[in-house]
Motif scaffolding. Structure first.
Motif, short mmCIF file in Angstrom:
data_model
loop_
_atom_site.label_atom_id
_atom_site.label_comp_id
_atom_site.label_asym_id
_atom_site.label_seq_id
_atom_site.Cartn_x
_atom_site.Cartn_y
_atom_site.Cartn_z
N GLY A 51 15.99 12.73 -7.53
CA GLY A 51 15.15 13.46 -8.47
C GLY A 51 15.28 12.96 -9.89
N ASP A 52 16.32 12.17 -10.20
CA ASP A 52 16.49 11.67 -11.57
C ASP A 52 15.40 10.69 -11.97
OD1 ASP A 52 18.71 13.23 -11.90
OD2 ASP A 52 20.17 11.59 -11.75
N LEU A 53 14.95 9.86 -11.02
CA LEU A 53 13.92 8.85 -11.29
C LEU A 53 12.82 9.02 -10.23
CD1 LEU A 53 16.33 5.87 -12.08
CD2 LEU A 53 15.13 7.32 -13.72
N PRO A 54 12.00 10.04 -10.40
CA PRO A 54 11.09 10.45 -9.31
C PRO A 54 10.04 9.42 -8.94
CG PRO A 54 10.62 11.65 -11.35
CD PRO A 54 11.91 10.93 -11.56
N ALA A 55 9.51 8.67 -9.90
CA ALA A 55 8.48 7.70 -9.56
C ALA A 55 9.03 6.62 -8.63
CB ALA A 55 7.90 7.07 -10.83
N SER A 56 10.24 6.18 -8.89
CA SER A 56 10.87 5.18 -8.02
C SER A 56 11.16 5.76 -6.65
CB SER A 56 12.17 4.67 -8.66
OG SER A 56 11.91 4.02 -9.87
N GLU A 57 11.60 7.01 -6.61
CA GLU A 57 11.93 7.64 -5.34
C GLU A 57 10.68 7.87 -4.49
OE1 GLU A 57 14.51 11.04 -6.19
OE2 GLU A 57 15.33 9.90 -7.86
N CYS A 58 9.60 8.28 -5.13
CA CYS A 58 8.34 8.44 -4.38
C CYS A 58 7.84 7.11 -3.84
CB CYS A 58 7.28 9.09 -5.27
SG CYS A 58 7.55 10.84 -5.59
N ALA A 59 7.92 6.06 -4.67
CA ALA A 59 7.49 4.73 -4.22
C ALA A 59 8.30 4.28 -3.01
CB ALA A 59 7.61 3.73 -5.35
N ALA A 60 9.61 4.53 -3.05
CA ALA A 60 10.47 4.13 -1.94
C ALA A 60 10.10 4.87 -0.66
CB ALA A 60 11.93 4.39 -2.29
N ALA A 61 9.57 6.08 -0.79
CA ALA A 61 9.23 6.89 0.38
C ALA A 61 7.83 6.62 0.92
CB ALA A 61 9.35 8.38 0.02
N GLU A 62 6.97 5.98 0.13
CA GLU A 62 5.55 5.91 0.50
C GLU A 62 4.98 4.50 0.64
OE1 GLU A 62 4.49 10.04 -1.95
OE2 GLU A 62 3.98 8.08 -2.78
N THR A 63 5.68 3.48 0.22
CA THR A 63 5.08 2.15 0.17
C THR A 63 5.38 1.34 1.43
OG1 THR A 63 7.02 1.33 -1.03
CG2 THR A 63 5.12 2.00 -2.34
N LEU A 64 4.49 0.38 1.70
CA LEU A 64 4.63 -0.51 2.85
C LEU A 64 3.94 -1.83 2.53
CD1 LEU A 64 5.75 -0.50 5.79
CD2 LEU A 64 3.42 0.03 6.53
N ALA A 65 4.63 -2.92 2.79
CA ALA A 65 4.06 -4.26 2.55
C ALA A 65 3.41 -4.78 3.82
CB ALA A 65 5.15 -5.22 2.08
N LEU A 66 2.21 -5.35 3.66
CA LEU A 66 1.45 -5.93 4.76
C LEU A 66 1.42 -7.45 4.63
CD1 LEU A 66 -1.61 -3.50 4.71
CD2 LEU A 66 0.50 -3.29 6.06
N ILE B 16 0.85 -1.19 0.00
CA ILE B 16 0.00 0.00 0.00
C ILE B 16 0.89 1.24 0.00
CG2 ILE B 16 -1.87 -1.21 1.17
CD1 ILE B 16 -1.04 0.20 3.76
N ARG B 17 0.28 2.38 -0.40
CA ARG B 17 0.99 3.66 -0.36
C ARG B 17 0.24 4.60 0.56
NH1 ARG B 17 3.60 4.77 -6.16
NH2 ARG B 17 4.42 6.57 -5.04
N MET B 18 0.98 5.46 1.26
CA MET B 18 0.34 6.40 2.17
C MET B 18 1.31 7.51 2.51
SD MET B 18 0.91 3.81 5.20
CE MET B 18 1.50 2.75 3.87
N ALA B 19 0.79 8.62 2.99
CA ALA B 19 1.61 9.69 3.52
C ALA B 19 2.04 9.34 4.94
CB ALA B 19 0.82 11.00 3.51
N GLN B 20 3.11 9.91 5.39
CA GLN B 20 3.60 9.76 6.76
C GLN B 20 3.63 8.29 7.18
OE1 GLN B 20 0.68 12.77 8.07
NE2 GLN B 20 2.41 13.81 9.07
#
Length: 583
Positions: A543-558, A502-506
């Motif tokens: 910032g070179d590959l923003p989609a990957s960087e955002c995913a790394a910052a927001e995803t969590l496996a359950l 899942i993806r989420m803020a904070q």
């Protein structure tokens, strides 16, 4: 219209009720009673067995009945696993352990037999002549749950305990309903990210027989077991050839070696993956060329590949992340136009499909991992390369054994990439159950979707995902607070849910809420490969590959493994909700 004529479900109910009462008695004394986590887990699992069989009584179609029985069977595996743990901790005597284990296995066999019967007989309607049993069973399970666990419920339309004037069947009368000493603070079940013990207990005898078979044969490297597994995995994956190797990492490495990848060659792949994808490229002196991901599926974005092709490009290596295949048609079209080889990193995707074709069957080669945590996992490391090319298959076989054929005559410089016979024997047992386990993961994913929706936590992917992520700094693509984005299943795919991400803020607050409730979770992956220290020589920056960087910052496996109970899934969602709302 065909109806059920067999009555094994009545026996299954009786045994489940007996098992539940026995477990409550044994876990109410001594050290077992003080181990709140284990005691509550095994009690919840026992109630889940009884409740799901009871709910199955009320089903009016075999599909619904099979679904309830599948959950009951999964809970049987959980009970067996926890019994072994209780025995290891000396909470119960050997005699009590054996008797209770035999009872749990009896329930499991009965539910398994019913599932097979319902599936094979294609029953259209549940029989009507046992309505009294159904009503009583649901009432008993519901009352038992309400006495012992307030939040364990059994849904029914009209579940009332039969009055004294309407005596329930004597062989279904409750033996006792004594109030539990559980306090509400101890009701929350702990949920591991993965519970391999639950899986093992259900197939323990078959696994041990397979290991004994190898021990009796005394052939431990390659041999008949490996050859049989190669045929079976190749057939399962829709491929002509399978070559067993020592790990998923070595599968990638030997696949690159088979096409003679050399220093300076370029391999296009994704930065949002396990390290082995790019590590295998770099080990041969080749250059990993990272292309950003599709923010919805986390797989490589085919529209970004062609711009990264140079005269040195030799390979495209898509990764089928989390159990869902990449968009293979455009990738294969690009490869064909430019004369490139496609190697599928299918380490997390055995059995997943793209437009009816299995992972590992579309590219020139497919690479699989049998690491224990995978959907098809061994008792250690293992892997396989699949292909439809006879020449490539022969070359990989040669390379995995130091390039020797015959023995001590070396045609190539290969490596020691051989698969052990013990791993192959274990994997052959597990492969028979893989589709059932996949169905369990898919069922759990559907339950998650329902529970998250009922909790009001879901949100459609925001514009920063649907339109493509263009954030220039890590974390800029912040999701709306108080909501989560659930996994997106792309069209024409079979998602096998190696992970439920899942993806989420904070995210940190959600992780804290999960940790406080002893619920397993993991970040896959916290740092994309283009920002890893060992790849600094490639010269890429944040910032070179923003989609990957955002995913790394927001995803969590359950947790998503098939043996999860409904109560465990609900506990996960409740914990996420607490963290999200606190945020």
């Amino acid at each position: 219209m065909a109806t059920i004529e067999r009555f094994e479900d009545l026996e299954a109910w009786q045994r489940a009720r007996e098992l539940t009462n026995v477990i409550y008695d044994m876990s109410d004394v001594g050290a077992f009673a003080r181990d709140f986590a284990l005691r509550d887990q095994i009690r919840r699992a026992a109630v889940s067995i009884m409740s799901n069989i009871a709910e199955g009584f009320e089903s009016r179609t075999s599909r619904l009945y099979i679904e309830h029985l599948g959950r009951a069977k999964a809970s049987c595996g959980e009970v067996r696993s926890q019994l072994y743990l209780a025995y290891d901790r000396q909470y119960v005597s050997g005699e009590v352990f054996e008797q209770t284990l035999a009872l749990a296995e009896s329930v499991s066999r009965l539910t398994h037999g019913l599932i097979r019967y319902l599936s094979n007989a294609r029953i259209n309607e549940i029989r009507e002549d046992t309505a009294c049993y159904a009503e009583y069973a649901v009432s008993y399970a519901s009352n038992f749950a309400s006495v012992h666990y307030q939040e364990v419920t059994v849904t029914t339309n009209e579940s009332q305990v039969p009055p004294a004037s309407e005596a329930s069947p004597s062989h279904l009368q409750p033996s006792h309903l004594q109030p539990s000493h559980l306090q509400p603070s101890h009701l929350q079940p702990s949920v591991p990210l993965l519970d391999l013990k639950a899986q093992y207990t259900a197939i323990r005898d078959e696994i041990r027989a397979a290991i004994d078979r190898v021990a009796d044969a005394q052939q431990f490297i390659l041999g008949p077991e490996v050859e049989a597994l190669e045929r079976e995995v190749a057939a399962y994956s829709g491929c002509a050839y399978g070559i067993g190797v020592s790990s998923g990492t070595d599968a990638l490495l030997v696949a690159l070696m088979a096409i003679d990848i050399r220093p300076g060659d370029e391999v296009i792949t994704t930065p949002y993956t396990f390290f082995a994808t790019a590590g295998s490229i770099a080990r041969l002196g080749a250059v990993p060329v990272f292309v950003d991901i599709d923010p919805l599926t986390f797989n490589i974005d085919p529209t970004a590949i062609e711009a990264r092709i140079t005269p040195r490009t030799r390979v495209i290596m898509p990764v089928h992340l989390y159990g869902q295949m990449a968009d293979m048609d455009p990738i294969m079209d690009i490869a064909q136009r430019h004369g490139l080889v496609v190697i599928e990193d299918a380490a997390q995707a055995i059995g997943s499909e793209y437009k009816g074709r299995r992972a590992g069957s579309i590219g020139h080669m497919g690479c699989f991992s049998f690491f224990p945590s995978k959907n098809l996992g061994g008792f250690g490391d293992g892997g396989m390369v699949t292909t439809n090319d006879a020449a490539l298959a022969e070359r990989i076989r040669l390379l995995r054994g130091h390039g020797a054929h015959p023995k001590y005559y070396h045609k190539l410089i290969g490596g020691n990439f051989r698969l052990d016979a013990l791993q192959a024997a274990v994997l052959r047992v597990k492969l028979k159950y893989l589709d059932d386990w996949t169905a369990g993961r898919q069922r759990n994913a559907a339950t998650y979707r329902r529970l998250f929706a009922e909790a009001g936590l879901t949100i459609d992917p925001p514009s920063c995902l649907t339109a493509g992520c263009h954030a220039r700094n890590k974390g800029d693509c912040t999701l709306p607070p108080g909501r989560v984005v659930l996994p997106v299943e792309a069209p024409d795919r079979r998602h096998i849910y190696n992970q439920f991400v899942i993806r989420m803020a904070q995210r940190d607050r959600v992780m804290a809420a999960l940790k406080a409730r002893q619920i397993g979770h993991e970040i896959y992956y916290p740092v994309p490969l283009h920002l890893q220290e060992c790849f600094a020589y490639l010269g890429q920056r944040p910032g070179d590959l923003p989609a990957s960087e955002c995913a790394a910052a927001e995803t969590l496996a359950l947790p998503i493994y098939p043996e999860l109970t409904d109560a465990m899934l609900a506990a996960v969602v409740e914990a996420v909700a607490a963290g999200v709302r606190e945020a």
